[in-house]
Write a protein that holds these residues in place. Structure first.
Motif, mmCIF file in Angstrom:
data_model
loop_
_atom_site.group_PDB
_atom_site.id
_atom_site.type_symbol
_atom_site.label_atom_id
_atom_site.label_comp_id
_atom_site.label_asym_id
_atom_site.label_seq_id
_atom_site.Cartn_x
_atom_site.Cartn_y
_atom_site.Cartn_z
ATOM 1 N N LEU A 65 41.159 17.430 -0.852
ATOM 2 C CA LEU A 65 40.761 16.253 -0.091
ATOM 3 C C LEU A 65 39.488 16.472 0.709
ATOM 4 C CD1 LEU A 65 41.494 13.395 0.833
ATOM 5 C CD2 LEU A 65 42.907 14.407 2.612
ATOM 6 N N SER A 66 39.225 17.709 1.129
ATOM 7 C CA SER A 66 38.091 17.972 2.003
ATOM 8 C C SER A 66 36.765 18.000 1.258
ATOM 9 C CB SER A 66 38.277 19.311 2.729
ATOM 10 O OG SER A 66 38.204 20.380 1.815
ATOM 11 N N GLU A 67 36.812 17.955 -0.060
ATOM 12 C CA GLU A 67 35.587 18.077 -0.835
ATOM 13 C C GLU A 67 35.239 16.761 -1.524
ATOM 14 O OE1 GLU A 67 35.373 22.633 -2.225
ATOM 15 O OE2 GLU A 67 36.903 21.421 -3.176
ATOM 16 N N ARG A 68 33.964 16.620 -1.826
ATOM 17 C CA ARG A 68 33.498 15.430 -2.521
ATOM 18 C C ARG A 68 33.615 15.647 -4.021
ATOM 19 N NH1 ARG A 68 27.400 14.403 -1.669
ATOM 20 N NH2 ARG A 68 27.335 16.190 -3.073
ATOM 21 N N LEU A 69 34.215 14.704 -4.730
ATOM 22 C CA LEU A 69 34.323 14.813 -6.172
ATOM 23 C C LEU A 69 32.973 14.541 -6.820
ATOM 24 C CD1 LEU A 69 37.730 13.021 -6.793
ATOM 25 C CD2 LEU A 69 37.264 15.421 -6.342
ATOM 26 N N ASN A 70 32.791 15.103 -7.990
ATOM 27 C CA ASN A 70 31.519 15.001 -8.696
ATOM 28 C C ASN A 70 31.481 13.700 -9.507
ATOM 29 O OD1 ASN A 70 29.056 15.642 -9.846
ATOM 30 N ND2 ASN A 70 29.948 16.921 -11.424
ATOM 31 N N TYR A 71 31.304 12.570 -8.819
ATOM 32 C CA TYR A 71 31.303 11.277 -9.486
ATOM 33 C C TYR A 71 30.092 11.128 -10.412
ATOM 34 C CZ TYR A 71 34.792 10.237 -5.903
ATOM 35 O OH TYR A 71 35.890 10.273 -5.100
ATOM 36 N N LEU A 91 41.313 21.547 -22.168
ATOM 37 C CA LEU A 91 42.008 22.618 -21.455
ATOM 38 C C LEU A 91 41.329 23.968 -21.634
ATOM 39 C CD1 LEU A 91 45.809 21.823 -21.958
ATOM 40 C CD2 LEU A 91 44.377 21.413 -19.950
ATOM 41 N N ASP A 92 40.554 24.153 -22.707
ATOM 42 C CA ASP A 92 39.898 25.444 -22.888
ATOM 43 C C ASP A 92 38.780 25.676 -21.874
ATOM 44 O OD1 ASP A 92 37.882 23.803 -23.833
ATOM 45 O OD2 ASP A 92 37.599 24.900 -25.708
ATOM 46 N N GLN A 93 38.502 24.678 -21.034
ATOM 47 C CA GLN A 93 37.523 24.856 -19.961
ATOM 48 C C GLN A 93 38.102 25.646 -18.792
ATOM 49 O OE1 GLN A 93 36.740 20.483 -19.833
ATOM 50 N NE2 GLN A 93 34.610 21.115 -19.752
ATOM 51 N N PHE A 94 39.414 25.849 -18.816
ATOM 52 C CA PHE A 94 40.078 26.501 -17.698
ATOM 53 C C PHE A 94 40.619 27.869 -18.101
ATOM 54 C CE2 PHE A 94 40.566 21.915 -17.239
ATOM 55 C CZ PHE A 94 40.013 21.720 -15.984
ATOM 56 N N HIS A 95 40.634 28.770 -17.138
ATOM 57 C CA HIS A 95 41.212 30.088 -17.363
ATOM 58 C C HIS A 95 42.692 29.948 -17.714
ATOM 59 C CE1 HIS A 95 41.976 34.307 -17.060
ATOM 60 N NE2 HIS A 95 42.757 34.187 -16.000
ATOM 61 N N ASN A 96 43.097 30.600 -18.814
ATOM 62 C CA ASN A 96 44.474 30.536 -19.288
ATOM 63 C C ASN A 96 44.917 29.111 -19.619
ATOM 64 O OD1 ASN A 96 45.049 33.279 -19.305
ATOM 65 N ND2 ASN A 96 45.730 33.286 -17.177
ATOM 66 N N TYR A 97 43.956 28.251 -19.923
ATOM 67 C CA TYR A 97 44.264 26.868 -20.314
ATOM 68 C C TYR A 97 45.106 26.150 -19.262
ATOM 69 C CZ TYR A 97 42.491 28.093 -24.943
ATOM 70 O OH TYR A 97 41.688 28.488 -25.973
ATOM 71 N N ALA A 98 44.781 26.395 -17.994
ATOM 72 C CA ALA A 98 45.507 25.751 -16.897
ATOM 73 C C ALA A 98 44.529 25.388 -15.793
ATOM 74 C CB ALA A 98 46.596 26.669 -16.352
ATOM 75 N N ALA A 99 44.475 24.115 -15.440
ATOM 76 C CA ALA A 99 43.621 23.683 -14.329
ATOM 77 C C ALA A 99 44.210 24.165 -13.011
ATOM 78 C CB ALA A 99 43.512 22.155 -14.325
ATOM 79 N N THR A 100 43.391 24.140 -11.976
ATOM 80 C CA THR A 100 43.857 24.512 -10.647
ATOM 81 C C THR A 100 44.698 23.380 -10.057
ATOM 82 O OG1 THR A 100 41.835 25.800 -10.304
ATOM 83 C CG2 THR A 100 43.114 25.240 -8.354
ATOM 84 N N ALA A 101 45.820 23.729 -9.450
ATOM 85 C CA ALA A 101 46.625 22.721 -8.760
ATOM 86 C C ALA A 101 45.782 22.089 -7.652
ATOM 87 C CB ALA A 101 47.878 23.359 -8.176
ATOM 88 N N HIS A 102 45.769 20.767 -7.580
ATOM 89 C CA HIS A 102 44.901 20.083 -6.628
ATOM 90 C C HIS A 102 45.470 18.710 -6.288
ATOM 91 C CE1 HIS A 102 43.818 18.375 -10.505
ATOM 92 N NE2 HIS A 102 43.280 17.361 -9.867
ATOM 93 N N TRP A 103 44.907 18.084 -5.276
ATOM 94 C CA TRP A 103 45.272 16.710 -4.914
ATOM 95 C C TRP A 103 44.084 16.053 -4.229
ATOM 96 C CZ3 TRP A 103 45.387 15.558 0.376
ATOM 97 C CH2 TRP A 103 45.443 16.650 1.247
ATOM 98 N N HIS A 104 44.036 14.740 -4.276
ATOM 99 C CA HIS A 104 42.932 13.982 -3.683
ATOM 100 C C HIS A 104 43.387 12.551 -3.424
ATOM 101 C CE1 HIS A 104 42.734 12.884 -7.889
ATOM 102 N NE2 HIS A 104 42.328 14.090 -8.221
ATOM 103 N N LEU A 105 42.626 11.841 -2.620
ATOM 104 C CA LEU A 105 42.953 10.446 -2.306
ATOM 105 C C LEU A 105 42.848 9.541 -3.533
ATOM 106 C CD1 LEU A 105 41.295 9.715 1.158
ATOM 107 C CD2 LEU A 105 43.731 9.738 0.610
ATOM 108 N N ASP A 106 41.997 9.908 -4.472
ATOM 109 C CA ASP A 106 41.798 9.099 -5.667
ATOM 110 C C ASP A 106 43.081 8.979 -6.483
ATOM 111 O OD1 ASP A 106 38.426 9.662 -6.124
ATOM 112 O OD2 ASP A 106 39.612 11.069 -4.950
ATOM 113 N N VAL A 107 43.231 7.859 -7.181
ATOM 114 C CA VAL A 107 44.245 7.776 -8.228
ATOM 115 C C VAL A 107 43.611 8.287 -9.516
ATOM 116 C CG1 VAL A 107 45.496 5.869 -7.151
ATOM 117 C CG2 VAL A 107 43.665 5.365 -8.790
#
Length: 297
Positions: A11-17, A31-47
């Motif tokens: 939430l504290s960061e600006r998304l790369n719109y 998914l191959d853009q992420f290490h071990n084919y897993a994105a980082t757990a995250h949350w944001h105000l956006d839907v």
């Protein structure tokens, strides 16, 4: 190793719109853009909306894991902890559409009141979208159309983008339901988000388990229980992975030395940072930077 998508942040960061001053993120990912084919757990105000183009993925939302097959998708409500991954390290390509409430403008309005009601913590965390239900198909088709509007024109029409984005939210708003027994669930996720947000905002400093627990107003054991159950990893592992994520961004976007980056990301020394980085990413920071430069060049 490709660089992780920068949208996955807190939430504290600006998304790369895509377009400055238009709070929409509309891109393809894999998914191959992420290490071990897993994105980082995250949350944001956006839907957030995901539409799977090829393959399939598992998707974690607030403690639940859902399988999303090719041709299907998912809606993720605001401020839910989430990430996509593949247990067997198989790739999956998808369209991601992320919409921030500031698209409705500043100041109070009937539309913002509606948004705050429909996309609040008391409503459904997610809706799995399949091609077997009429209104689901409409949403999935709209995700493809808004992607095409953004990327098939040299100068996409901002009014059409806004119109399509709001139509997506309006359709979901008609369907999202209030959760039963939401009070305890809301408190749990408030605690989790307070703790993950504390990590996001203080990762460059020395952080102890007591510090993380205090941020969520819980004891050490409760902190560990919540992370293991609802984030799928220990607080220490989450902190380390987040630090590595931030170091990847610095290696890509800055010319800071390895020593400077190690300190900026909260590691005790450059040698320890290099050891952890290689363990997590499969190569040392210097080689990661060289690979990024090569891919960009």
């Amino acid at each position: 190793m490709k660089n992780p998508l920068e949208i996955f942040s807190d939430l504290s960061e600006r998304l790369n719109y895509n377009i400055p001053d238009l709070p929409l993120y509309i891109r393809k990912g894999s998914l191959d853009q992420f290490h071990n084919y897993a994105a980082t757990a995250h949350w944001h105000l956006d839907v957030e909306f995901i539409y799977v183009l090829e393959g399939s993925m598992d998707f974690f939302v607030n403690g639940h894991t859902i399988r999303i097959d090719q041709g299907n998708g998912i809606f993720v409500n605001s401020s839910r902890l989430h990430f996509g991954f593949s247990h067997d390290h198989t790739d999956c390509s998808y369209i991601v559409v992320v919409i921030h409430p500031s698209l409705l403008g500043e100041g109070p309005s009937l539309a913002k009141t509606y948004w705050e009601d429909k996309f609040s913590a008391m409503m459904d965390n997610f809706i799995l979208l399949t091609n077997q239900i009429d209104w689901h198909r409409e949403v999935l088709t709209s995700l493809q159309e808004i992607y095409e509007e953004m990327h098939t024109h040299s100068a996409p029409n901002p009014l059409r983008l806004i119109s399509r984005a709001l139509a997506l939210c309006a359709c979901i708003g008609d369907q999202v339901q209030q959760k039963s027994g939401h009070s305890e669930d809301v408190q749990i996720w408030t605690n989790v988000q307070q703790m993950t947000s504390f990590i996001h905002q203080n990762y460059e400093y020395k952080i102890t388990l007591d510090d993380i627990a205090a941020a969520g107003a819980v004891c050490r054991s409760r902190c560990c229980t919540l992370f293991n159950k609802y984030v799928g990893q220990t607080p220490t592992v989450y902190l380390t992975r987040y630090r590595i994520q931030k170091s990847c961004e610095m290696l890509k976007e800055t010319k800071r030395s390895i020593c400077e980056i190690s300190i900026a990301c909260g590691f005790q020394s450059a040698s320890y940072f290099t050891f952890i980085f290689r363990k997590q990413m499969g190569l040392v920071p210097q080689d990661y930077r060289k690979q990024i430069i090569k891919e960009q060049g």
